[in-house]
Design an enzyme around this catalytic site. Structure first.
Site, mmCIF file in Angstrom:
data_model
loop_
_atom_site.group_PDB
_atom_site.id
_atom_site.type_symbol
_atom_site.label_atom_id
_atom_site.label_comp_id
_atom_site.label_asym_id
_atom_site.label_seq_id
_atom_site.Cartn_x
_atom_site.Cartn_y
_atom_site.Cartn_z
ATOM 1 N N ASP A 11 9.019 2.844 1.873
ATOM 2 C CA ASP A 11 7.810 3.150 1.919
ATOM 3 C C ASP A 11 7.656 3.779 4.015
ATOM 4 O O ASP A 11 7.443 2.371 4.309
ATOM 5 C CB ASP A 11 6.819 3.008 1.101
ATOM 6 C CG ASP A 11 5.578 3.699 1.491
ATOM 7 O OD1 ASP A 11 6.014 4.328 2.741
ATOM 8 O OD2 ASP A 11 4.716 3.669 0.702
ATOM 9 N N PHE A 57 0.870 -1.418 -0.062
ATOM 10 C CA PHE A 57 0.184 -0.232 0.202
ATOM 11 C C PHE A 57 0.482 1.361 -0.017
ATOM 12 O O PHE A 57 1.754 1.177 1.211
ATOM 13 C CB PHE A 57 -1.325 -0.273 1.176
ATOM 14 C CG PHE A 57 -1.682 1.418 0.712
ATOM 15 C CD1 PHE A 57 -3.085 0.770 0.262
ATOM 16 C CD2 PHE A 57 -1.315 2.731 1.762
ATOM 17 C CE1 PHE A 57 -4.247 2.435 0.025
ATOM 18 C CE2 PHE A 57 -2.276 3.540 1.827
ATOM 19 C CZ PHE A 57 -3.469 3.460 0.556
ATOM 20 N N LYS A 97 2.452 10.900 7.231
ATOM 21 C CA LYS A 97 1.748 10.483 8.182
ATOM 22 C C LYS A 97 2.119 11.489 9.971
ATOM 23 O O LYS A 97 1.833 12.460 10.326
ATOM 24 C CB LYS A 97 1.208 8.878 9.043
ATOM 25 C CG LYS A 97 0.424 8.499 7.427
ATOM 26 C CD LYS A 97 0.018 7.656 7.773
ATOM 27 C CE LYS A 97 -1.466 7.304 6.891
ATOM 28 N NZ LYS A 97 -1.013 5.746 6.077
HETATM 29 C C1 LIG Z 1 -0.826 5.912 4.251
HETATM 30 C C2 LIG Z 1 0.607 5.006 3.726
HETATM 31 C C3 LIG Z 1 0.557 5.748 2.515
HETATM 32 C C4 LIG Z 1 0.064 6.886 1.919
HETATM 33 O O1 LIG Z 1 -0.607 8.086 2.833
HETATM 34 P P1 LIG Z 1 -1.142 9.574 2.016
HETATM 35 O O2 LIG Z 1 -0.976 10.074 2.957
HETATM 36 O O3 LIG Z 1 -2.829 8.953 2.319
HETATM 37 O O4 LIG Z 1 -1.495 10.091 1.061
HETATM 38 C C5 LIG Z 1 2.029 5.366 1.807
HETATM 39 N N1 LIG Z 1 2.388 4.304 1.812
HETATM 40 C C6 LIG Z 1 1.731 4.134 3.220
HETATM 41 C C7 LIG Z 1 3.014 2.877 3.655
HETATM 42 C C8 LIG Z 1 0.734 4.316 4.629
HETATM 43 O O5 LIG Z 1 0.507 3.707 4.755
#
Ligand SMILES: *Cc1c(COP(=O)(O)O)cnc(C)c1O
Length: 400
Positions: free
Chosen positions: A225, A140, A254
């Protein structure tokens, strides 16, 4: 207006791209939130780890209010007095040479992908238009068309094609499969240290290390990520620290702003981020002084208040206690730090009804996929509050 009224209005006027629990929140403090009826809940989702510092952290609020009264947005046509300090502080903390600010996580991922492609063409010498990036099944990384194009979740893609070419998918946790998929035009391997949205999937020990070695051998960038696993969530500053792996490119978001404001960033050394020239990439709001001031304070709070260490300690306790719950529904308990998942057996009839029951008990969490309950409270949580939560979790998992 009461709960029913708010839900009716939202469902009438707001696109239904989510399926929230029927609770309407109006206030939060630390690990607790209150709904419009005045009922209190313990937040065990932390807005997918954006609230590592807890709701309404007073230090971050003060930084935000102070900056909001001074200067909020300049655009990058001009400089401001907060962005340079955020960049310096974040680089010093993480040990990277440069940062590129964005707003949302998906934008940081897009930026990392652009950086990797540019590096592939300008440094590795891949023929123009042929760069390949390897990603993992179950990933994700956000919701843009490019990103959902390499998702393995059919619903994320359904109806949104055509997609961006240049991405290869390999099974998560399988370094041999990674090696087998590498070609002379591979420029990067993008991976989450733990797949959060993918169901709190923890890869086998040594996976990141082997991936790092392979990428070194074949001259490929490792993009971690860390938008969910980073900034303390799994008990280290970055999730990759668990295997002492240093990715070439890191995305954070985040919790970078402690829930106050969307701020994300890409971190890398000069040979990668130094490839961007003026005009190559940008965003109107990215690097604005309000977001930068908030992020500076949010990161200081994480470090100075010992939240990373607390995540490790409380996470060990939470995982241990979850693993000891004797419930016929539980198939597996997994996680690291305060990112934990309880996978339920098929005959549990889905995780959603447990999340609903926990809501009635005063604990908010969310199912991820059909049958995984994720427990990821703010990192400010105390042992006492965890015990409170565990009592409810145990009750619902053994009596529902
Ligand atoms: C939440 C998330 C994203 C995307 O972040 P947004 O601020 O919702 O665009 C990307 N990578 C990971 C691992 C995430 O948990």
């Amino acid at each position: 207006m009461d709960t029913e009224d708010y839900i009716a209005v939202e469902d009438t006027y707001n696109a239904r791209n989510y399926e929230p629990l029927d609770v309407v929140l109006e206030r939060g403090e630390g690990v607790w939130v209150w709904d419009v009826e005045g009922k209190r809940y313990l937040d065990c989702l932390s807005s997918y780890s954006a609230l590592n510092q807890g709701h309404a952290h007073p230090r971050i609020r003060r930084a935000m209010v102070r900056q909001a009264a001074k200067l909020t947005l300049t655009g990058r046509a001009f400089r401001n007095d907060q962005l340079p300090l955020l960049a310096k502080e974040l680089c010093e903390l993480t040990g990277y040479e440069m940062m590129l600010p964005m707003n949302t996580g998906a934008e940081a991922v897009e930026t990392a992908l652009k950086a990797a492609r540019k590096w592939g063409y300008e440094v590795k010498g891949v023929p123009d238009g042929q760069a390949e990036i390897i990603v993992c099944a179950g990933n994700f990384h956000g919701r843009t068309i490019t990103i959902v194009g390499f998702s393995t979740e059919e619903q994320y893609k359904d109806g949104f094609g055509p997609f961006t070419p240049g991405f290869i998918t390999v099974p998560y946790g399988d370094a041999d499969a990674l090696e087998a998929s590498i070609t002379p035009t591979t420029v990067a391997f993008m991976v989450e240290p733990i797949q959060g949205e993918g169901g709190v999937r923890v890869p086998p020990d040594g996976y990141l290390k082997r991936a790092r070695e392979l990428c070194d051998r074949y001259d490929i960038l490792v993009i971690a990520d860390e938008i969910q696993t980073g900034l303390g969530r799994i008990g280290k500053l970055l999730g990759s620290d668990w295997e002492n792996v240093r990715p070439d490119v890191v995305t954070v978001g985040k919790a970078l702003s402690g829930g106050y404001y969307p701020v994300s960033a890409v971190l890398a050394d000069r040979p990668v981020l130094g490839l961007f020239s003026p005009g190559d990439h940008g965003s109107t709001f990215a690097g604005n002084p309000l977001g930068a001031a908030v992020a500076r304070e949010a990161v200081k709070v994480l470090v100075e208040e010992g939240l990373i260490e607390n995540a490790r300690l409380q996470g060990e306790y939470l995982l241990g206690r979850l693993a000891r719950i004797e419930s016929d529904y539980i198939a597996e308990v997994r996680g690291r730090g305060l990112l934990t998942g309880v996978e339920l057996k098929p005959d549990a009839r889905g995780a959603r009804r447990f999340a609903e029951a926990l809501k009635d008990e005063g604990l908010l969490c969310k199912e991820t996929h059909e049958n995984v309950l994720r427990f990821a409270p703010p990192l400010v949580i105390t042992r006492e509050d965890l015990d409170w939560a565990l009592e409810r979790i145990e009750k619902v998992l053994t009596t529902l």
